[in-house]
Structures are given as C-alpha cells and as structure tokens.
Design a protein around this motif. Structure first.
Motif, PDB file in Angstrom:
ATOM      1  N   ASP A 108       4.429  39.367  71.178  1.00 15.80           N
ATOM      2  CA  ASP A 108       3.947  39.886  69.633  1.00 15.80           C
ATOM      3  C   ASP A 108       2.636  40.643  69.923  1.00 15.80           C
ATOM      4  O   ASP A 108       1.610  40.252  69.279  1.00 15.80           O
ATOM      5  CB  ASP A 108       3.717  38.653  68.770  1.00 15.80           C
ATOM      6  N   ALA A 109       2.504  41.531  70.786  1.00 16.50           N
ATOM      7  CA  ALA A 109       1.363  42.461  71.067  1.00 16.50           C
ATOM      8  C   ALA A 109       1.912  43.787  71.089  1.00 16.50           C
ATOM      9  O   ALA A 109       2.872  44.313  70.888  1.00 16.50           O
ATOM     10  CB  ALA A 109       0.791  41.869  72.446  1.00 16.50           C
ATOM     11  N   VAL A 110       0.563  44.688  71.060  1.00 16.09           N
ATOM     12  CA  VAL A 110       0.633  45.957  71.315  1.00 16.09           C
ATOM     13  C   VAL A 110       0.155  46.338  72.696  1.00 16.09           C
ATOM     14  O   VAL A 110      -0.749  45.983  73.171  1.00 16.09           O
ATOM     15  CB  VAL A 110      -0.129  46.886  70.269  1.00 16.09           C
ATOM     16  N   ILE A 111       0.985  47.200  73.498  1.00 13.91           N
ATOM     17  CA  ILE A 111       0.831  47.512  74.636  1.00 13.91           C
ATOM     18  C   ILE A 111       0.664  49.328  74.665  1.00 13.91           C
ATOM     19  O   ILE A 111       1.658  49.790  74.460  1.00 13.91           O
ATOM     20  CB  ILE A 111       1.885  47.104  75.790  1.00 13.91           C
ATOM     21  N   LEU A 112      -0.664  49.456  74.891  1.00 15.08           N
ATOM     22  CA  LEU A 112      -1.015  51.010  74.991  1.00 15.08           C
ATOM     23  C   LEU A 112      -0.769  51.467  76.364  1.00 15.08           C
ATOM     24  O   LEU A 112      -1.785  51.136  77.284  1.00 15.08           O
ATOM     25  CB  LEU A 112      -2.579  51.180  74.439  1.00 15.08           C
ATOM     26  N   PHE A 113       0.093  52.480  76.476  1.00 14.31           N
ATOM     27  CA  PHE A 113      -0.107  52.980  78.039  1.00 14.31           C
ATOM     28  C   PHE A 113      -0.828  54.500  77.792  1.00 14.31           C
ATOM     29  O   PHE A 113       0.101  55.417  76.974  1.00 14.31           O
ATOM     30  CB  PHE A 113       1.538  53.323  78.382  1.00 14.31           C
TER      31      PHE A 113
END
Length: 452
Positions: free
Chosen positions: A415-420
């Motif tokens: 339940d997270a945001v992964i910023l590439f």
C-alpha cells in the motif's frame, strides 16, 4: 521552406528531432529520417504520423533534400558528408526550429526544471483555444497548416535556445545543471539573460527566483508566484487535495478568474500560473482557459502512474534535486496516506558529482530511497570520481542500492507509492518491479498508462 523538398532527419528518434519531424509532417511537408536500429519510444509517434524511418546510410541522401542533423551527431556523420558532397542544405535542429517559428506567434518555455510539463500544458491549453503547432521535449510534436501559434520547449543545454527569437518566453527557474557544459550557475544565468533579450514581446518569469529577478530592469517582464502582491500574476486562496488544486488568479491587481487543475504539487500550480498569464496577455476568456486546464492530464514521463494491487508505480523524468523534490511533493499531495518510496537512477557522472549533497537532501524527503547505478551518457567518460554509493552514503532515510535483477527489497512494501525517477533507462527498473509483483502473487488490478 519549400514543400517540394524532402526534409531528411539524421537522428530522427531523438525526442526533439522526432517532435520536429511530426510538426513538419502535420504542416504538409515531405518528411523522412534515419537512425540506429535500436528501439526508442519515439518510434510509435513517428509511425502514427506516417514518417519513414531508415537505418543510417549515406545512400538515404538524394537530390531535392534538406538535411536536418540531430545535435548528437557531428559533421563527419556519413549522411552529412554525402549531403555536402551533393551540395544540399544541411542544418541543425535548433537553427531550423528558430527559422520555423518566425511564421507564427511563438511562445518558448525554458528553465532548468519544468520545461516539458509547462510546454505540454501550454500546448494543450492554447491548442484548445486556437490553431496551434507545438514541439515538446518528451518527443511530442504537432504541426498545423496555417496555424496561428507555435509553442516550443527551449533547451538551455549548450545554449541551443539562443537560436530562437520568440514573441513570448516563459522562464520557470534558473538552477545549476549541465555541469558538462556550464561551470557554475552564473554561466547558466548569463545564457538565460541573452535569451531573455531575444524575446520580442514579453517575458513571463517565476518571481521567487533570485536570478530571474535580475531581469526586471533589462527586459519587459511579468513575474508570477503565490500570495505575493508584488508579482504581476498571483495565485491566492489555494486549496490542495487529492483531486488536484483550486485557486484564484489575480493579474496586476485585478481578479482574472477562478481555476482548478487535476495535476499535483506546488510546481503544477506555478506552471499553470505561467500559462494563465500568457492567456491573459493574449486576451483569452478565463472561462475558456479554465475549461482547457481541466482536461489536461500531463505529459510523457512526468508522474505517469500504473497500479498493481495496492501499489502505485510512478515513472518520472526527474533527474535534478529540484525535480525530485517536486515529484515527491506531488506524490504526498495525491496519496497523503501512503508511504512514498524513491527509486532514483543518477544521470551522468558530472551532474551526480556536482550535486551529490543536493540529491541526498531531495531523496531524504521520501520515506525510503533506493539508488541505481549511474546512467552513463554517451557524451561522458567515467573517470571514477563518483558512483551511486556516494549518493547512498549521504542519505539519512532508510536506503539501499537497487539491482535490476533483484527487486526483493521493494517487494516488502505494501500500500505504497514507488517513484522511479531518472532521465536514463530507469523505466526498465519499474517494469522489472512490476513483473516481480505479479510473479509473487499480486493480481493486476489496473494497468493504466494514462497520464495524471
């Protein structure tokens, strides 16, 4: 320009070159190009436009052509050599574009950060109001026969924007970047100052930038910003939530309109302000401007989201500390209840070495950070002065190196945001992570390439 000629683009897959080729094709000119055979994301747009793309070969060059050579290639390129042997006109991307925009009312967008997003927004809004051609740094371009306006991204790298003399220009900021060309921020400012003096009508500049403030006694400039009545274009009564941002705009002390945007982060408000200020100067109705703003969903590789199960996967071009901060800020606004995890691929050795401390400061604004190996530009040599470990050593949030073949550490997040983030090939890390998610039992909830 002659519609009887064929315009051949040497290095057509480059983002600027592909966009310019699409502009000319849309405006009714004969266009073809050549490049390496490796796949590049701009190929889809070229194919959609019906533009032939050939492998590099001097036999591509014939009588009746003008050759436009990408800035990545030198004059000893075999196609350029052949063109000169045939006595053909050979020009460079930025010089050709500088001549092309003279046919239109032109607005150029420049700045160390925010160029592409602001150019995309301007192209969308202006294109909704009038016939508009545009060229965006994400490889997008559109040409319109007998169009009234031309919107272009003006790149400060190697002072290429000095080939342009636009009617208007927006300056989003001035920061130190491209250390392989500029030695310090004073040199960056000197180039921007020259460009500002080439603007025919009015400069629109970010008011809180100390370097841009130096222009006020030299050129016809309007400043934009937030809650500062000393500026010409001001956003007030701002409300930011998970749907976007809502604000009033005042122009030279008079209320111009009430606006809502569905993009995120303070930088999105500032980008909108610059565009709104231009629309005011050109006499557009604020209600029409608001309608156009509402339907804007972003540009390529700027906070592009995909959803797998409870994870949000974001692909973003951020490759400078200021851009990383802006991307994290946008994620915090849109997903206030989720952890924000940064995956960063440094771009070029020179930039990484010059901005090590600033990169660490920016990444520390996330909840955890992972750093990939430095993406080595073809224009640089590795002198072994810096590595991605140097970035990691400066971080205070939980951090680790990330290997393309091992996504185990990222799989621990729920339940997270992964910023590439990065300007190189960091999307391949995002794809590897997504594949790992699916392989580990996650179901594909929503695979959406829509820009937000």
């Amino acid at each position: 320009m002659d519609k009887e000629l064929t315009y051949h683009f040497t290095g057509i897959k480059g983002t600027g070159m592909s966009a310019l080729a699409r502009v000319l094709k849309g405006a009714g000119y004969q266009v073809q190009g050549s490049d390496v055979t490796d796949h590049f994301f701009t190929e889809e747009g070229l194919k959609e436009a019906g533009i032939t793309v050939l492998p590099f070969d001097p036999d591509n060059i014939h009588e009746g052509m003008t050759v436009i050579c990408g800035n990545a290639f030198k004059d000893d390129h075999p196609e350029v050599v052949r063109a000169k042997e045939l006595g053909l006109t050979v020009t460079r991307y930025h010089y050709f574009l500088g001549e092309l925009i003279k046919k239109y009312t032109s607005v150029a967008i420049t700045g160390s950060h925010g160029k592409t997003s602001t150019t995309g927004l301007m192209a969308h809004v202006l294109g909704s109001l009038k016939t508009t051609s545009y060229l965006i740094g994400d490889g997008t371009g559109k040409g319109v026969e007998d169009g009234e306006y031309f919107v272009l991204e003006a790149d400060e790298y190697r002072e290429h924007f000095l080939a342009y003399e636009p009617d208007y220009a927006i300056f989003t900021n001035i920061d130190f970047d491209h250390p392989d060309f500029y030695h310090n921020i004073e040199e960056v400012f000197a180039a921007n100052r020259k460009f500002a003096h080439q603007v025919k009508n009015k400069v629109i500049a970010y008011g809180n930038d100390p370097y841009l403030q130096k222009l006020k006694d030299e050129v016809d400039v309007w400043y934009y910003g937030i809650d500062n009545d000393d500026f010409d274009i001001v956003a007030k009564d701002i409300v930011r939530n998970t749907k976007g941002s809502h604000f009033d705009v005042w122009v030279q002390g008079k209320h111009y309109g009430n606006f809502s945007i569905h993009t995120f982060g303070q930088h999105s408000i500032l980008n909108s302000l610059a565009v709104i200020g231009f629309c005011y100067l050109e006499g557009f109705d604020p209600e029409d401007v608001q309608e156009a703003l509402t339907s804007f969903k972003g540009v390529k590789r700027r906070f592009n989201e995909r959803f797998v199960e409870d994870m949000v996967i974001v692909d973003d071009y951020a490759h400078h500390p200021s851009e990383i901060k802006a991307t994290i800020d946008a994620a915090r606004q849109q997903y206030p209840d989720k952890a924000v995890i940064s995956v960063f691929q440094p771009h070029t050795y020179s930039r990484t070495l010059a901005l090590l401390d600033q990169f660490a400061e920016a990444l520390d604004k996330s909840d955890a950070a992972y750093v990939c190996d430095i993406f080595a530009s073809a224009r640089e040599t590795d002198h072994h002065q810096v590595s991605s470990q140097d970035v990691l050593d400066r971080l205070t949030v939980p951090h680790a190196a990330l290997d393309l073949e091992d996504m185990t550490s990222l799989l621990a997040y729920k339940d997270a945001v992964i910023l590439f983030m990065g300007a190189g090939d960091v999307p391949k890390y995002a794809k590897a992570y997504e594949a790992a998610l699916l392989e580990n039992g996650h179901t594909d909830k929503e695979l959406s390439d829509d820009d937000h």
